[in-house]
Scaffold this active site. Sequence first.
Site, short mmCIF file in Angstrom:
data_model
loop_
_atom_site.label_atom_id
_atom_site.label_comp_id
_atom_site.label_asym_id
_atom_site.label_seq_id
_atom_site.Cartn_x
_atom_site.Cartn_y
_atom_site.Cartn_z
N LYS A 19 34.62 33.92 34.30
CA LYS A 19 35.03 33.81 35.76
C LYS A 19 33.74 34.32 36.86
O LYS A 19 33.45 33.44 37.93
CB LYS A 19 36.25 34.52 36.17
N ARG A 27 46.34 38.82 39.54
CA ARG A 27 46.45 39.14 38.24
C ARG A 27 47.90 39.20 37.64
O ARG A 27 48.36 39.34 36.60
CB ARG A 27 45.85 40.41 37.74
N ARG A 41 27.93 40.68 25.90
CA ARG A 41 27.44 40.91 27.13
C ARG A 41 27.10 42.33 27.54
O ARG A 41 26.37 42.54 28.57
CB ARG A 41 28.32 40.44 28.31
N ARG A 60 31.46 48.84 28.85
CA ARG A 60 32.89 49.51 29.18
C ARG A 60 33.45 50.15 27.81
O ARG A 60 32.98 49.92 26.64
CB ARG A 60 33.95 48.42 29.35
N ARG A 120 43.11 44.02 25.71
CA ARG A 120 43.00 43.64 27.05
C ARG A 120 43.51 42.20 26.94
O ARG A 120 44.06 41.75 28.22
CB ARG A 120 41.32 43.71 27.48
#
Length: 186
Positions: A13, A88, A127, A131, A142
């Site tokens: 996104k 969301r 990536r 986190r 998640r």
Amino acid sequence: MRIIIFGPPGAGKGTQASLISEEYDIPHLSTGNIFRSAIKNESKLGKEVKAILDAGDLVPDEKVVGLVKEELQEDKYDDGYILDGFPRTVSQAKAFDEILEKNDETLTAFLQLQVPEKELIERILSRGEGRTDDTREGIKKRLKVYKEETEPVLDYYREKGAVQEVDGTGSIEEIFTRITTILPNN
């Protein structure tokens, strides 16, 4: 142009929203970027958000809606924008509809990036955002939260006939080309 780019974590996104922002000369509003900046700066909001995200949960609707509503009042959004990471939840989607209605605006496109779960997990692991929940287990949690709490937004916009599905696999350029064939010309 007012666009929502939608999809699970790791769907691309942010990458595609940046390209759309550049191509169509509209600002990219990413709730994730706002939250990451607050976390990095260790602001009050940043500390609250970090604790919520570290637990793998979503930031409460009222906090997110207030943030987006406040941000959209800036002049730079008058001619349109691309939203990434918002709405969301169905509650956020309804609040966004109210924002649009109040400003006498309409949604131009709701783009849903479709990517198989296995690829999402590999993308997030590779990536290296750093986190604390960027582990296979954390990512699966998640994705579970996304399915339970965020995916209903898709149904909400489907009922409105607004969803345009985009194959989110392949190169960044291939995905972007698919998006530009959907969006109206400038």
